[in-house]
Design an enzyme around this catalytic site. Structure first.
Site, short mmCIF file in Angstrom:
data_model
loop_
_atom_site.label_atom_id
_atom_site.label_comp_id
_atom_site.label_asym_id
_atom_site.label_seq_id
_atom_site.Cartn_x
_atom_site.Cartn_y
_atom_site.Cartn_z
N ALA A 286 4.02 -4.65 0.58
CA ALA A 286 3.24 -3.87 -0.47
C ALA A 286 2.52 -4.30 -1.49
O ALA A 286 1.74 -3.72 -2.16
CB ALA A 286 4.47 -2.75 -1.24
N GLY A 287 2.84 -5.81 -2.04
CA GLY A 287 2.30 -6.23 -3.07
C GLY A 287 0.67 -6.42 -3.10
O GLY A 287 0.34 -6.77 -1.84
N GLY A 289 0.30 -3.44 -4.62
CA GLY A 289 0.63 -2.06 -4.72
C GLY A 289 -0.46 -1.08 -4.66
O GLY A 289 -0.27 0.22 -4.87
N GLY A 290 -1.50 -1.68 -4.26
CA GLY A 290 -2.92 -0.51 -4.37
C GLY A 290 -2.68 0.45 -3.22
O GLY A 290 -2.93 1.66 -3.37
N LYS A 291 -2.27 -0.02 -1.96
CA LYS A 291 -2.20 0.95 -0.76
C LYS A 291 -0.87 1.74 -0.90
O LYS A 291 -0.90 2.91 -0.48
CB LYS A 291 -1.87 0.20 0.41
N GLU A 310 8.61 -5.39 -0.92
CA GLU A 310 7.69 -6.66 -1.00
C GLU A 310 8.51 -7.82 -1.22
O GLU A 310 9.67 -7.67 -1.67
CB GLU A 310 7.09 -6.58 -2.32
N ASP A 337 12.80 -9.83 2.66
CA ASP A 337 12.04 -10.21 3.66
C ASP A 337 11.49 -9.21 4.84
O ASP A 337 12.50 -8.73 5.31
CB ASP A 337 12.88 -11.24 4.25
N ASP A 354 0.36 -4.39 6.10
CA ASP A 354 -0.77 -5.17 5.50
C ASP A 354 -0.22 -6.37 5.57
O ASP A 354 0.28 -6.81 4.16
CB ASP A 354 -1.08 -4.23 4.42
N CYS A 407 -6.79 -8.13 6.19
CA CYS A 407 -8.20 -8.55 5.46
C CYS A 407 -8.70 -9.99 5.93
O CYS A 407 -9.19 -10.74 5.26
CB CYS A 407 -7.98 -8.55 3.68
#
Length: 469
Positions: A286-287, A289-291, A310, A337, A354, A407
């Protein structure tokens, strides 16, 4: 000069900022923007800081704004973007190995080279201000060296230096002129249609304006537009606005944030998956945190509860910060983890994976990353990505959705990872969920989304949507 005095005024590598020279050190005029840029470059070069964070920090610390802030930003980002090419030029111009130079001297030379070869700074001003900067930061004894090397650099433009160093090698020339290591150029060429490579390399070197995003349910996009921002082309939550995002009350309060439109489009596609059910959703990595914030805003429409996981505690705190304005009853943040989750099999109806990647899709915003990765890094990353995808599929309920996101457009990190899971899943037509976004189907497999800076003005985000059998 007394050696003890000179030694006491050298930059202390243990400190995050450059020491100020003693009043009797030199009478050279101190150029604040260039000195500020040097502080940022030092943090990036020595401490591994991200260019965007280091630049923002020093600009805030020095309280720069307007043209000075813009000058510092271009100087730092441009130098980081081309640092590999500039180092080759400087080694030739100086006639010595760069590791024989003091780090601060090398950084001054890099900044001076960018002014000479990448900005519209007159040659004399670029050389003179760099000499003054070296005198203020290091001492008068190095000013002659800085002056001589930069005057030699000024004798050619970037294309001229590239031609001299490449010696007729077209690949080497392209790498030097565009500031991309050859292995990255090869990775892009492997998955791009013929004729688009140079457009992509140019787009990678074009500064990206800050893209904002509202937190659904907390802020309307019109509030951003009322500040002079322009709506993003496809995301219903985004807006593009030059300047410092922290100036906006909505961003300071946590009702809006900063997020590339490509990341927003990934969440938009996920929200449109047919028969997407509620229950529990998981943001696996998650880090920062934008998504997670977007998913949390979307979740009530699907009667869903979000778990944001995260692995790194400091990044988990950033996730909590991004979610702070949402009521805690609709989400929780956990630290663990991602390859060994403490959840039962089939616990989630949606898992967003992600995954950590090479970041080759975000070279516009993180120009320094192109010089921090090596082709040898990819196999280790791919192994982790496969483990994370397997973990996501394990905790995904039958009939649920796993969204695999990177990405990076690198073949091994995208289709190479997903192809290993095809026996367990149905691959959905992800581009069909973004019909308003042209040419977003990946050339490697049209069922996947692949965004590109030169086509879409976004990071090169990859998305595969997998329905678990």
């Amino acid at each position: 000069m007394n050696p003890g005095t000179e030694r006491n005024n050298r930059p202390d590598p243990r400190r995050g900022r450059l020491d100020r020279p003693r009043p009797d050190r030199t009478r050279r005029r101190l150029d604040r923007p260039r000195r500020t840029a040097l502080e940022a470059l030092r943090d990036i070069d020595r401490n591994g800081a991200y260019a965007n964070l280091a630049c923002h920090h020093v600009i805030e610390e020095q309280e720069l704004s307007g043209r000075d802030a813009a000058f510092v930003t271009e100087l730092v980002f441009g130098t980081c973007r081309m640092i590999g090419s500039y180092d080759d030029i400087l080694e030739t111009a100086s006639g010595r190995a760069l590791d024989s130079l003091q780090p601060d001297v090398l950084d001054v030379l890099r900044l001076g080279t960018h002014q000479l070869l990448g900005m519209r700074v007159p040659a004399r001003a670029a050389v003179d201000t760099s000499v003054a900067l070296a005198g203020n930061v290091v001492g008068e004894r190095v000013t002659g060296l800085v002056n001589a090397v930069l005057r030699k650099v000024s004798q050619r433009d970037l294309e001229g230096w590239a031609g001299k160093l490449a010696g007729g090698d077209e690949q080497r020339y392209r790498s030097l002129v565009t500031g991309h290591p050859q292995w990255i150029i090869d990775a892009f060429a492997d998955v791009l249609p013929a004729g688009e490579l140079d457009d992509l390399l140019a787009a990678d070197n074009a500064p990206a304006e800050p893209t904002l995003v509202v937190r659904p349910g907390l802020c309307e996009r019109q509030e951003l537009l009322d500040t002079g921002a322009e709506a993003t082309r496809w995301s219903p939550w985004g807006a593009v606005r030059p300047g410092n995002p922290a100036e906006l009350p909505s961003v300071r309060s946590g009702r809006a944030g900063v997020q590339d439109e490509g990341s927003q489009l990934v969440c938009l596609a996920v929200s449109r998956v047919p028969e997407l059910t509620g229950g529990r959703w998981l943001d696996l990595c998650a880090g920062p945190g934008g998504k997670s914030a977007l998913l949390r805003g979307i979740a009530p429409d699907h009667d869903a509860y979000l778990v944001a996981n995260e692995a790194q505690p400091h990044r988990a705190r950033l996730v909590s910060l991004a979610l702070r304005r949402y009521h805690y009853s609709g989400h929780r943040v956990v630290t663990g983890d991602g390859t060994d989750l403490p959840f039962d099999a089939g616990s989630f109806s949606l898992v967003l994976a992600d995954v950590p990647c090479s970041g080759l899709g975000a070279l516009r915003r993180r120009p320094e990353s192109r010089w921090r990765r090596w082709p040898e890094d990819i196999p280790e990353l791919v192994e982790l990505q496969r483990e994370l995808l397997a973990s996501a599929l394990r905790v995904c309920a039958p009939g649920g959705i796993v969204a695999y996101v990177t990405c990076s457009p690198h073949r091994d990190e995208t289709i190479g990872v997903v192809s290993g899971a095809e026996s367990d899943v149905e691959i959905l037509d992800a581009p069909a969920l973004l019909p308003e976004v042209p040419d977003c189907a990946a050339s490697t497999d049209p069922r996947f989304v692949q965004l590109w800076p030169h086509r879409h003005g976004t990071d090169a985000m990859f998305l595969a949507l997998l329905r678990k059998n």
